[in-house]
Design an enzyme around this catalytic site. Structure first.
Site, PDB file in Angstrom:
ATOM      1  CG  HIS A 190      27.489 -28.691 -10.786  1.00 48.74           C
ATOM      2  ND1 HIS A 190      28.229 -27.711 -10.165  1.00 48.74           N
ATOM      3  CD2 HIS A 190      27.650 -28.478 -12.118  1.00 48.74           C
ATOM      4  CE1 HIS A 190      28.799 -26.939 -11.070  1.00 48.74           C
ATOM      5  NE2 HIS A 190      28.461 -27.376 -12.259  1.00 48.74           N
ATOM      6  CG  ASP A 201      31.834 -25.147  -8.102  1.00 47.11           C
ATOM      7  OD1 ASP A 201      30.617 -25.363  -8.286  1.00 47.11           O
ATOM      8  OD2 ASP A 201      32.281 -24.314  -7.295  1.00 47.11           O
TER       9      ASP A 201
END
Length: 546
Positions: free
Chosen positions: A519, A523
Protein backbone atom coordinates in the site's frame (compact mmCIF):
# COMPACT_ATOMS: atom_id res chain seq x y z
CA UNK A 1 -4.22 46.50 24.27
CA UNK A 2 -3.95 44.04 21.42
CA UNK A 3 -6.66 41.39 21.36
CA UNK A 4 -5.72 37.91 20.13
CA UNK A 5 -7.80 36.20 17.48
CA UNK A 6 -7.83 32.53 18.42
CA UNK A 7 -8.12 29.46 16.24
CA UNK A 8 -11.75 28.42 16.76
CA UNK A 9 -13.03 24.91 17.40
CA UNK A 10 -15.29 24.36 14.41
CA UNK A 11 -16.13 20.70 14.96
CA UNK A 12 -16.27 18.34 17.95
CA UNK A 13 -13.21 16.43 16.67
CA UNK A 14 -11.14 19.42 15.58
CA UNK A 15 -7.81 19.83 17.38
CA UNK A 16 -6.13 22.17 14.91
CA UNK A 17 -6.95 24.13 11.79
CA UNK A 18 -5.10 25.36 8.75
CA UNK A 19 -5.23 28.94 7.52
CA UNK A 20 -6.16 28.52 3.87
CA UNK A 21 -6.28 32.23 3.14
CA UNK A 22 -6.31 35.51 5.02
CA UNK A 23 -9.18 37.65 3.73
CA UNK A 24 -7.76 40.73 5.47
CA UNK A 25 -4.19 41.99 5.58
CA UNK A 26 -2.22 43.77 8.26
CA UNK A 27 -3.50 47.35 8.64
CA UNK A 28 -7.04 46.61 7.45
CA UNK A 29 -9.93 47.89 9.52
CA UNK A 30 -12.05 45.09 10.97
CA UNK A 31 -15.69 45.32 12.03
CA UNK A 32 -17.54 42.80 14.14
CA UNK A 33 -18.92 40.15 11.81
CA UNK A 34 -16.30 40.65 9.08
CA UNK A 35 -14.93 37.46 7.55
CA UNK A 36 -11.22 37.62 8.23
CA UNK A 37 -9.83 34.22 7.21
CA UNK A 38 -10.69 30.93 5.57
CA UNK A 39 -9.83 27.97 7.78
CA UNK A 40 -9.59 24.31 6.77
CA UNK A 41 -10.91 22.04 9.50
CA UNK A 42 -11.00 18.26 9.69
CA UNK A 43 -14.44 18.41 8.10
CA UNK A 44 -14.52 21.27 5.59
CA UNK A 45 -13.32 24.79 4.78
CA UNK A 46 -15.10 27.55 6.70
CA UNK A 47 -14.83 31.31 6.90
CA UNK A 48 -14.39 32.83 10.34
CA UNK A 49 -15.56 36.25 11.47
CA UNK A 50 -14.37 38.69 14.10
CA UNK A 51 -16.30 39.34 17.29
CA UNK A 52 -14.87 42.82 17.79
CA UNK A 53 -13.93 46.02 15.97
CA UNK A 54 -10.39 47.22 15.40
CA UNK A 55 -7.45 46.97 13.03
CA UNK A 56 -5.59 43.80 12.08
CA UNK A 57 -2.17 44.68 13.53
CA UNK A 58 -0.44 41.30 13.22
CA UNK A 59 -0.88 37.95 11.50
CA UNK A 60 0.63 35.29 13.74
CA UNK A 61 -0.16 32.24 11.59
CA UNK A 62 0.50 32.63 7.86
CA UNK A 63 -1.44 31.01 5.06
CA UNK A 64 -0.84 27.31 4.84
CA UNK A 65 0.25 26.99 8.47
CA UNK A 66 -1.57 24.88 11.05
CA UNK A 67 -2.48 26.18 14.51
CA UNK A 68 -3.90 24.38 17.52
CA UNK A 69 -7.44 25.22 18.62
CA UNK A 70 -7.30 28.15 21.04
CA UNK A 71 -3.91 29.46 19.95
CA UNK A 72 -3.62 33.01 18.53
CA UNK A 73 -3.68 33.31 14.76
CA UNK A 74 -3.66 37.11 14.67
CA UNK A 75 -4.13 40.25 16.74
CA UNK A 76 -6.62 43.14 16.67
CA UNK A 77 -5.82 46.57 18.10
CA UNK A 78 -6.02 50.29 17.60
CA UNK A 79 -4.76 51.90 14.42
CA UNK A 80 -0.98 52.10 14.47
CA UNK A 81 -0.73 49.98 17.60
CA UNK A 82 2.10 47.47 17.78
CA UNK A 83 1.39 43.91 18.87
CA UNK A 84 3.04 43.47 22.24
CA UNK A 85 1.96 39.91 22.84
CA UNK A 86 4.22 36.95 23.18
CA UNK A 87 3.08 35.82 19.78
CA UNK A 88 5.97 34.77 17.59
CA UNK A 89 7.37 36.78 14.77
CA UNK A 90 10.15 35.26 12.73
CA UNK A 91 12.50 36.23 11.38
CA UNK A 92 12.53 39.15 13.84
CA UNK A 93 14.24 42.45 13.05
CA UNK A 94 17.43 43.15 14.92
CA UNK A 95 16.24 46.63 15.88
CA UNK A 96 15.87 47.32 19.57
CA UNK A 97 12.37 47.41 20.90
CA UNK A 98 11.01 50.59 22.43
CA UNK A 99 12.13 51.05 26.04
CA UNK A 100 8.66 50.31 27.33
CA UNK A 101 8.76 46.88 25.65
CA UNK A 102 11.40 45.73 28.11
CA UNK A 103 8.91 45.12 30.88
CA UNK A 104 10.61 43.94 34.05
CA UNK A 105 10.11 40.59 35.74
CA UNK A 106 7.28 39.20 33.67
CA UNK A 107 6.87 35.47 33.17
CA UNK A 108 8.08 34.18 29.85
CA UNK A 109 5.07 33.44 27.65
CA UNK A 110 4.61 30.00 26.15
CA UNK A 111 6.62 29.56 22.99
CA UNK A 112 4.46 29.49 19.91
CA UNK A 113 5.05 28.32 16.36
CA UNK A 114 7.03 30.91 14.39
CA UNK A 115 5.22 33.38 12.20
CA UNK A 116 6.48 33.84 8.68
CA UNK A 117 7.62 37.39 8.80
CA UNK A 118 8.68 40.37 10.74
CA UNK A 119 7.22 43.66 9.82
CA UNK A 120 10.36 45.74 10.04
CA UNK A 121 11.08 47.69 6.89
CA UNK A 122 14.13 46.61 4.94
CA UNK A 123 14.56 43.37 6.85
CA UNK A 124 12.55 41.24 4.45
CA UNK A 125 9.64 38.88 5.03
CA UNK A 126 10.33 35.16 5.22
CA UNK A 127 7.95 32.98 3.25
CA UNK A 128 7.89 29.65 5.07
CA UNK A 129 7.02 26.18 3.83
CA UNK A 130 3.45 25.82 5.10
CA UNK A 131 2.07 22.83 6.97
CA UNK A 132 -0.95 21.94 4.90
CA UNK A 133 -2.02 18.79 6.72
CA UNK A 134 -1.48 17.31 10.18
CA UNK A 135 0.77 14.61 8.70
CA UNK A 136 2.89 16.84 6.47
CA UNK A 137 6.53 17.23 7.51
CA UNK A 138 7.99 18.54 4.23
CA UNK A 139 6.88 19.80 0.86
CA UNK A 140 8.31 20.05 -2.63
CA UNK A 141 8.40 23.20 -4.74
CA UNK A 142 6.86 22.05 -8.00
CA UNK A 143 7.17 25.40 -9.74
CA UNK A 144 7.83 29.02 -8.84
CA UNK A 145 5.14 31.19 -10.39
CA UNK A 146 7.14 34.36 -9.67
CA UNK A 147 10.84 35.00 -10.18
CA UNK A 148 13.31 37.03 -8.17
CA UNK A 149 12.72 40.74 -8.68
CA UNK A 150 9.01 40.37 -9.50
CA UNK A 151 6.52 42.62 -7.78
CA UNK A 152 4.13 40.66 -5.60
CA UNK A 153 0.74 41.74 -4.28
CA UNK A 154 -1.18 40.23 -1.41
CA UNK A 155 -3.14 37.25 -2.70
CA UNK A 156 -0.83 36.57 -5.65
CA UNK A 157 0.01 32.90 -6.21
CA UNK A 158 3.79 32.75 -6.00
CA UNK A 159 4.60 29.03 -6.04
CA UNK A 160 3.05 25.62 -6.52
CA UNK A 161 3.84 23.25 -3.66
CA UNK A 162 3.36 19.49 -3.61
CA UNK A 163 1.98 18.42 -0.25
CA UNK A 164 1.16 14.97 1.07
CA UNK A 165 -2.42 15.48 -0.10
CA UNK A 166 -2.34 17.52 -3.30
CA UNK A 167 -0.59 20.31 -5.18
CA UNK A 168 -1.54 23.74 -3.87
CA UNK A 169 -0.68 27.30 -4.80
CA UNK A 170 1.06 29.32 -2.09
CA UNK A 171 -0.23 32.87 -2.02
CA UNK A 172 1.56 35.97 -0.79
CA UNK A 173 0.04 37.61 2.28
CA UNK A 174 1.78 40.98 1.81
CA UNK A 175 2.87 43.36 -0.91
CA UNK A 176 6.48 43.72 -1.94
CA UNK A 177 9.22 42.34 -4.17
CA UNK A 178 10.38 38.72 -4.32
CA UNK A 179 13.92 39.34 -3.15
CA UNK A 180 15.39 35.85 -2.94
CA UNK A 181 14.29 32.28 -3.62
CA UNK A 182 15.99 29.83 -1.27
CA UNK A 183 14.32 26.57 -2.37
CA UNK A 184 14.38 25.93 -6.10
CA UNK A 185 11.95 24.02 -8.34
CA UNK A 186 11.95 20.32 -7.51
CA UNK A 187 13.67 20.76 -4.13
CA UNK A 188 12.20 19.76 -0.79
CA UNK A 189 11.90 21.89 2.33
CA UNK A 190 10.88 21.06 5.86
CA UNK A 191 7.66 22.57 7.17
CA UNK A 192 8.47 25.95 8.69
CA UNK A 193 11.71 26.42 6.74
CA UNK A 194 12.07 29.61 4.64
CA UNK A 195 11.52 29.02 0.93
CA UNK A 196 11.91 32.64 -0.13
CA UNK A 197 12.15 36.20 1.16
CA UNK A 198 9.96 39.16 0.28
CA UNK A 199 11.11 42.76 0.49
CA UNK A 200 8.20 44.74 1.97
CA UNK A 201 6.49 47.36 -0.15
CA UNK A 202 8.22 50.67 0.29
CA UNK A 203 11.43 49.10 1.59
CA UNK A 204 14.68 49.27 -0.31
CA UNK A 205 14.74 46.56 -2.96
CA UNK A 206 17.38 43.90 -2.78
CA UNK A 207 17.52 43.76 0.99
CA UNK A 208 19.22 40.63 2.08
CA UNK A 209 17.22 37.92 3.77
CA UNK A 210 17.31 38.24 7.51
CA UNK A 211 18.77 35.78 9.89
CA UNK A 212 16.21 34.32 12.23
CA UNK A 213 16.34 35.99 15.64
CA UNK A 214 14.39 35.10 18.74
CA UNK A 215 11.73 37.49 19.89
CA UNK A 216 12.60 39.37 23.04
CA UNK A 217 11.06 37.43 25.90
CA UNK A 218 10.43 40.56 27.89
CA UNK A 219 7.21 41.51 26.18
CA UNK A 220 3.86 41.55 27.91
CA UNK A 221 2.41 38.05 27.79
CA UNK A 222 -1.16 38.82 28.66
CA UNK A 223 -2.51 38.93 25.11
CA UNK A 224 -0.91 35.60 24.20
CA UNK A 225 -2.65 33.64 26.90
CA UNK A 226 -5.08 31.06 25.54
CA UNK A 227 -7.77 32.36 27.87
CA UNK A 228 -8.10 35.58 25.90
CA UNK A 229 -11.16 37.78 26.16
CA UNK A 230 -14.18 36.57 24.26
CA UNK A 231 -13.90 39.57 21.97
CA UNK A 232 -10.90 38.01 20.25
CA UNK A 233 -12.53 34.74 19.28
CA UNK A 234 -13.74 33.83 15.82
CA UNK A 235 -16.64 31.64 14.76
CA UNK A 236 -17.80 30.09 11.48
CA UNK A 237 -19.30 32.66 9.16
CA UNK A 238 -23.08 32.46 9.17
CA UNK A 239 -24.16 32.92 5.60
CA UNK A 240 -27.73 33.64 4.63
CA UNK A 241 -29.13 31.23 2.03
CA UNK A 242 -28.70 32.61 -1.43
CA UNK A 243 -28.18 31.46 -4.97
CA UNK A 244 -24.56 30.41 -5.42
CA UNK A 245 -22.60 32.71 -7.67
CA UNK A 246 -20.67 31.48 -10.65
CA UNK A 247 -17.10 30.89 -9.67
CA UNK A 248 -18.13 29.79 -6.22
CA UNK A 249 -17.03 32.90 -4.40
CA UNK A 250 -18.66 35.54 -2.27
CA UNK A 251 -17.75 39.12 -2.95
CA UNK A 252 -16.07 38.22 -6.22
CA UNK A 253 -13.48 35.91 -4.62
CA UNK A 254 -12.90 32.70 -6.52
CA UNK A 255 -13.27 29.54 -4.46
CA UNK A 256 -11.96 26.41 -6.12
CA UNK A 257 -10.01 23.35 -5.09
CA UNK A 258 -6.47 23.03 -6.47
CA UNK A 259 -7.52 19.99 -8.50
CA UNK A 260 -10.44 21.88 -10.02
CA UNK A 261 -8.14 24.80 -10.92
CA UNK A 262 -5.64 22.50 -12.64
CA UNK A 263 -8.37 20.62 -14.52
CA UNK A 264 -9.88 23.87 -15.75
CA UNK A 265 -6.50 25.26 -16.80
CA UNK A 266 -5.51 22.09 -18.64
CA UNK A 267 -8.77 22.05 -20.57
CA UNK A 268 -9.05 25.74 -21.38
CA UNK A 269 -12.03 26.31 -19.09
CA UNK A 270 -12.74 29.67 -17.46
CA UNK A 271 -13.29 28.49 -13.91
CA UNK A 272 -14.87 31.80 -12.92
CA UNK A 273 -17.87 30.80 -15.05
CA UNK A 274 -18.32 27.49 -13.24
CA UNK A 275 -20.99 27.25 -10.56
CA UNK A 276 -19.53 25.68 -7.42
CA UNK A 277 -21.41 23.06 -5.42
CA UNK A 278 -18.77 22.47 -2.72
CA UNK A 279 -18.68 23.99 0.76
CA UNK A 280 -19.50 27.72 0.66
CA UNK A 281 -19.85 27.54 -3.12
CA UNK A 282 -16.36 26.12 -3.68
CA UNK A 283 -15.73 24.80 -7.21
CA UNK A 284 -14.73 21.15 -6.99
CA UNK A 285 -13.80 18.42 -9.45
CA UNK A 286 -17.37 17.38 -10.22
CA UNK A 287 -18.30 20.97 -11.12
CA UNK A 288 -15.47 21.20 -13.66
CA UNK A 289 -16.40 17.81 -15.12
CA UNK A 290 -20.02 18.92 -15.46
CA UNK A 291 -18.98 22.19 -17.11
CA UNK A 292 -16.75 20.33 -19.55
CA UNK A 293 -19.64 18.01 -20.34
CA UNK A 294 -21.75 21.06 -21.20
CA UNK A 295 -19.10 22.29 -23.62
CA UNK A 296 -18.02 25.38 -21.68
CA UNK A 297 -14.32 24.91 -22.43
CA UNK A 298 -12.79 27.45 -24.81
CA UNK A 299 -10.61 24.82 -26.42
CA UNK A 300 -11.08 21.10 -26.95
CA UNK A 301 -10.19 19.21 -23.81
CA UNK A 302 -6.82 17.62 -24.03
CA UNK A 303 -6.52 14.08 -22.83
CA UNK A 304 -4.04 13.67 -20.01
CA UNK A 305 -0.61 12.55 -21.05
CA UNK A 306 -0.77 8.87 -21.87
CA UNK A 307 2.84 8.26 -21.05
CA UNK A 308 3.53 9.07 -17.45
CA UNK A 309 6.67 8.07 -15.64
CA UNK A 310 6.99 4.34 -15.89
CA UNK A 311 4.26 3.89 -18.53
CA UNK A 312 5.16 1.12 -20.93
CA UNK A 313 4.67 1.11 -24.69
CA UNK A 314 2.26 -1.46 -25.97
CA UNK A 315 4.97 -2.93 -28.15
CA UNK A 316 8.60 -3.35 -27.14
CA UNK A 317 11.21 -5.05 -29.27
CA UNK A 318 12.19 -8.41 -27.84
CA UNK A 319 15.71 -8.38 -26.42
CA UNK A 320 15.67 -4.70 -25.45
CA UNK A 321 15.50 -4.17 -21.70
CA UNK A 322 15.21 -0.52 -20.70
CA UNK A 323 16.49 0.41 -17.27
CA UNK A 324 13.84 1.14 -14.64
CA UNK A 325 13.09 4.81 -14.12
CA UNK A 326 13.63 6.09 -10.57
CA UNK A 327 11.08 8.70 -9.56
CA UNK A 328 11.17 10.40 -6.12
CA UNK A 329 8.19 9.48 -3.97
CA UNK A 330 5.56 12.19 -3.92
CA UNK A 331 4.67 13.74 -0.61
CA UNK A 332 1.32 11.96 -0.72
CA UNK A 333 2.93 8.56 -1.28
CA UNK A 334 5.41 9.20 1.54
CA UNK A 335 2.65 9.90 4.01
CA UNK A 336 0.56 6.97 2.79
CA UNK A 337 3.58 4.73 3.30
CA UNK A 338 4.23 6.17 6.75
CA UNK A 339 0.63 5.85 7.91
CA UNK A 340 0.17 2.35 6.47
CA UNK A 341 3.42 1.19 8.08
CA UNK A 342 2.20 2.47 11.42
CA UNK A 343 -0.81 0.18 11.16
CA UNK A 344 0.99 -2.75 9.51
CA UNK A 345 4.74 -2.48 10.17
CA UNK A 346 7.18 -3.55 7.49
CA UNK A 347 5.35 -3.89 4.18
CA UNK A 348 1.73 -2.75 4.66
CA UNK A 349 -0.29 -5.28 2.66
CA UNK A 350 -3.79 -4.89 1.28
CA UNK A 351 -5.77 -7.72 -0.31
CA UNK A 352 -8.21 -8.01 -3.21
CA UNK A 353 -9.93 -11.20 -4.34
CA UNK A 354 -11.71 -12.09 -7.57
CA UNK A 355 -13.22 -15.28 -9.01
CA UNK A 356 -12.22 -16.19 -12.55
CA UNK A 357 -14.04 -18.47 -14.95
CA UNK A 358 -11.36 -20.79 -16.35
CA UNK A 359 -13.22 -22.91 -18.89
CA UNK A 360 -11.62 -21.19 -21.90
CA UNK A 361 -8.14 -21.30 -20.36
CA UNK A 362 -8.47 -25.01 -19.53
CA UNK A 363 -9.57 -25.65 -23.10
CA UNK A 364 -6.36 -24.04 -24.41
CA UNK A 365 -4.33 -26.30 -22.14
CA UNK A 366 -6.18 -29.37 -23.46
CA UNK A 367 -5.59 -28.27 -27.07
CA UNK A 368 -1.89 -27.83 -26.35
CA UNK A 369 -1.76 -31.25 -24.74
CA UNK A 370 -3.35 -32.77 -27.84
CA UNK A 371 -0.49 -31.25 -29.84
CA UNK A 372 2.08 -32.74 -27.44
CA UNK A 373 2.90 -29.30 -26.10
CA UNK A 374 3.55 -29.05 -22.39
CA UNK A 375 1.57 -26.03 -21.30
CA UNK A 376 0.10 -25.90 -17.80
CA UNK A 377 -2.68 -23.74 -16.40
CA UNK A 378 0.00 -21.96 -14.36
CA UNK A 379 1.87 -21.05 -17.56
CA UNK A 380 -1.29 -19.43 -18.89
CA UNK A 381 -1.71 -17.56 -15.60
CA UNK A 382 1.90 -16.33 -15.76
CA UNK A 383 1.41 -15.08 -19.30
CA UNK A 384 -1.88 -13.37 -18.41
CA UNK A 385 -0.33 -11.84 -15.28
CA UNK A 386 2.48 -10.41 -17.42
CA UNK A 387 0.19 -8.95 -20.09
CA UNK A 388 -2.06 -7.44 -17.41
CA UNK A 389 1.02 -5.92 -15.77
CA UNK A 390 2.13 -4.37 -19.05
CA UNK A 391 -1.31 -2.83 -19.43
CA UNK A 392 -1.31 -1.62 -15.82
CA UNK A 393 2.00 0.29 -15.53
CA UNK A 394 1.10 1.70 -12.11
CA UNK A 395 1.41 -1.85 -10.79
CA UNK A 396 4.83 -2.37 -12.34
CA UNK A 397 6.74 -0.55 -9.61
CA UNK A 398 9.05 -1.17 -6.67
CA UNK A 399 9.84 0.94 -3.63
CA UNK A 400 13.56 1.66 -3.17
CA UNK A 401 14.15 3.94 -0.21
CA UNK A 402 12.54 7.30 -1.01
CA UNK A 403 12.21 6.50 -4.71
CA UNK A 404 9.75 4.47 -6.73
CA UNK A 405 11.23 2.42 -9.57
CA UNK A 406 8.98 2.29 -12.62
CA UNK A 407 9.99 -0.75 -14.63
CA UNK A 408 10.21 -0.71 -18.40
CA UNK A 409 10.18 -4.52 -18.48
CA UNK A 410 7.74 -7.13 -17.22
CA UNK A 411 9.44 -9.85 -15.17
CA UNK A 412 7.21 -12.32 -13.35
CA UNK A 413 8.32 -14.56 -10.50
CA UNK A 414 6.96 -18.06 -9.92
CA UNK A 415 6.91 -19.35 -6.36
CA UNK A 416 8.62 -22.75 -6.13
CA UNK A 417 8.52 -24.83 -2.94
CA UNK A 418 11.84 -26.48 -2.13
CA UNK A 419 12.83 -28.79 0.68
CA UNK A 420 13.36 -26.19 3.38
CA UNK A 421 11.67 -23.10 2.06
CA UNK A 422 10.49 -21.17 -0.94
CA UNK A 423 12.25 -19.49 -3.86
CA UNK A 424 10.93 -17.37 -6.72
CA UNK A 425 12.70 -17.81 -10.06
CA UNK A 426 12.02 -14.91 -12.44
CA UNK A 427 10.64 -15.25 -15.97
CA UNK A 428 12.18 -12.22 -17.68
CA UNK A 429 10.14 -10.42 -20.37
CA UNK A 430 7.23 -12.75 -19.69
CA UNK A 431 4.88 -10.45 -21.59
CA UNK A 432 6.90 -10.97 -24.81
CA UNK A 433 7.27 -14.75 -24.58
CA UNK A 434 4.90 -17.39 -25.89
CA UNK A 435 3.22 -19.98 -23.70
CA UNK A 436 5.58 -22.74 -24.79
CA UNK A 437 8.66 -20.64 -24.00
CA UNK A 438 7.25 -19.72 -20.58
CA UNK A 439 6.44 -23.39 -19.91
CA UNK A 440 9.91 -24.58 -20.87
CA UNK A 441 11.70 -21.86 -18.88
CA UNK A 442 9.57 -22.24 -15.76
CA UNK A 443 10.04 -26.04 -15.66
CA UNK A 444 13.79 -25.70 -16.14
CA UNK A 445 14.13 -23.06 -13.42
CA UNK A 446 11.90 -25.00 -11.02
CA UNK A 447 14.07 -28.10 -11.42
CA UNK A 448 17.29 -26.16 -10.88
CA UNK A 449 15.73 -24.38 -7.90
CA UNK A 450 15.13 -27.72 -6.20
CA UNK A 451 18.76 -28.66 -6.92
CA UNK A 452 19.96 -25.33 -5.50
CA UNK A 453 21.67 -24.49 -8.77
CA UNK A 454 19.99 -21.17 -9.63
CA UNK A 455 22.16 -18.10 -10.09
CA UNK A 456 21.29 -14.97 -8.07
CA UNK A 457 20.31 -13.09 -11.23
CA UNK A 458 17.69 -15.76 -11.88
CA UNK A 459 15.76 -15.23 -8.65
CA UNK A 460 16.29 -11.55 -7.82
CA UNK A 461 14.26 -8.56 -8.99
CA UNK A 462 11.00 -9.08 -10.77
CA UNK A 463 7.82 -7.06 -10.93
CA UNK A 464 5.29 -9.48 -9.44
CA UNK A 465 5.12 -13.11 -8.29
CA UNK A 466 2.55 -15.80 -9.04
CA UNK A 467 2.06 -18.20 -6.11
CA UNK A 468 -0.10 -21.20 -7.02
CA UNK A 469 -1.29 -23.75 -4.44
CA UNK A 470 -4.07 -25.08 -6.64
CA UNK A 471 -2.25 -28.38 -7.14
CA UNK A 472 -2.63 -28.98 -3.39
CA UNK A 473 -6.38 -28.52 -3.54
CA UNK A 474 -6.31 -25.11 -1.83
CA UNK A 475 -9.34 -23.07 -2.87
CA UNK A 476 -8.13 -19.69 -1.67
CA UNK A 477 -5.24 -18.19 0.31
CA UNK A 478 -3.37 -14.96 0.92
CA UNK A 479 0.29 -14.68 -0.11
CA UNK A 480 2.97 -12.48 1.41
CA UNK A 481 4.77 -10.01 -0.87
CA UNK A 482 8.36 -10.87 -1.76
CA UNK A 483 10.35 -7.59 -1.38
CA UNK A 484 11.44 -5.56 -3.25
CA UNK A 485 8.45 -6.52 -5.36
CA UNK A 486 5.25 -4.67 -4.62
CA UNK A 487 2.65 -7.32 -5.41
CA UNK A 488 1.93 -11.04 -5.47
CA UNK A 489 -1.09 -13.01 -6.66
CA UNK A 490 -2.25 -16.12 -4.80
CA UNK A 491 -3.92 -18.66 -7.09
CA UNK A 492 -6.25 -21.37 -5.85
CA UNK A 493 -7.45 -24.59 -7.43
CA UNK A 494 -9.58 -24.74 -10.58
CA UNK A 495 -12.79 -26.44 -9.48
CA UNK A 496 -16.28 -26.89 -10.85
CA UNK A 497 -18.81 -24.67 -9.14
CA UNK A 498 -22.45 -23.76 -9.59
CA UNK A 499 -22.74 -20.22 -10.87
CA UNK A 500 -25.53 -18.07 -12.27
CA UNK A 501 -25.28 -17.22 -15.96
CA UNK A 502 -28.06 -15.31 -17.71
CA UNK A 503 -30.38 -15.99 -14.81
CA UNK A 504 -29.79 -19.75 -14.93
CA UNK A 505 -27.68 -22.05 -12.80
CA UNK A 506 -24.68 -23.42 -14.65
CA UNK A 507 -21.55 -25.38 -13.81
CA UNK A 508 -18.28 -23.62 -14.59
CA UNK A 509 -14.62 -24.19 -13.83
CA UNK A 510 -13.83 -21.42 -11.35
CA UNK A 511 -10.59 -20.23 -9.77
CA UNK A 512 -9.94 -17.68 -7.02
CA UNK A 513 -7.15 -15.13 -7.34
CA UNK A 514 -6.12 -12.92 -4.41
CA UNK A 515 -3.82 -9.96 -4.94
CA UNK A 516 -1.58 -8.75 -2.11
CA UNK A 517 -0.34 -5.20 -2.76
CA UNK A 518 2.17 -2.92 -1.06
CA UNK A 519 0.00 0.00 0.00
CA UNK A 520 2.97 2.37 0.13
CA UNK A 521 3.20 2.46 -3.66
CA UNK A 522 0.02 0.76 -4.91
CA UNK A 523 -3.52 1.81 -4.11
CA UNK A 524 -6.59 -0.41 -3.92
CA UNK A 525 -8.11 1.05 -7.08
CA UNK A 526 -4.89 0.34 -9.00
CA UNK A 527 -4.93 -3.26 -7.78
CA UNK A 528 -8.60 -3.61 -8.70
CA UNK A 529 -7.93 -2.41 -12.25
CA UNK A 530 -5.12 -4.93 -12.54
CA UNK A 531 -7.30 -7.83 -11.36
CA UNK A 532 -10.04 -6.79 -13.76
CA UNK A 533 -7.54 -6.91 -16.64
CA UNK A 534 -6.18 -10.28 -15.45
CA UNK A 535 -9.67 -11.73 -15.14
CA UNK A 536 -10.56 -10.57 -18.66
CA UNK A 537 -7.41 -12.14 -20.13
CA UNK A 538 -7.96 -15.50 -18.42
CA UNK A 539 -11.64 -15.67 -19.31
CA UNK A 540 -10.88 -14.71 -22.92
CA UNK A 541 -7.38 -16.16 -23.44
CA UNK A 542 -7.38 -15.36 -27.16
CA UNK A 543 -6.57 -11.81 -25.97
CA UNK A 544 -3.16 -13.11 -24.90
CA UNK A 545 -2.23 -13.16 -28.58
CA UNK A 546 -2.79 -9.42 -29.04
Amino acid sequence: MATPIQMPSLSPTMKEGKIVKWLKKVGDKISSGDAIAEVETDKSNLEVEAFDDGYLIQIAVPEGEVAAVGSPIGFLGAKGEKATSGAPSAPAPQKAEAPKAAAPATPKPPEQAPAPAASGAGEGIAILMPSLSPTMTEGKIVKWLKKEGDKVSSGDAIAEVETDKSNLDVEAYDDGTLARITVRDGDMAKVGAPIAFLTPKGAKAGASAPAAAPKAPSQAPAAAAPSAPAGGQVVPLRREPQAPAAGGGAGGRLRASPLAKRMAQDRGLDISQVRGTGPLGRVVKRDVEQALGQGLAKAPAQAPAAKKAGALPEVRAFGTRPEPQAVPMSSMRKVIGQRMSEVKPGVPHFYLTVEVEMDAAVKIREEAKALDLKVSVNDIIVKAAAIALRRSPKMNVSLQGDQVLHFGTVDVGIAVAIEDGLITPIIRDADLKGLQAISSESRDMAERARKRSLKPAEYTGGSLTVSNLGMYGIDQFIAVINPPQSAIIAVGAVAEKAVVRDGQLAVRKMMTVTLSGDHRVIDGATGAEYLRELKGLLEHPSRLLF
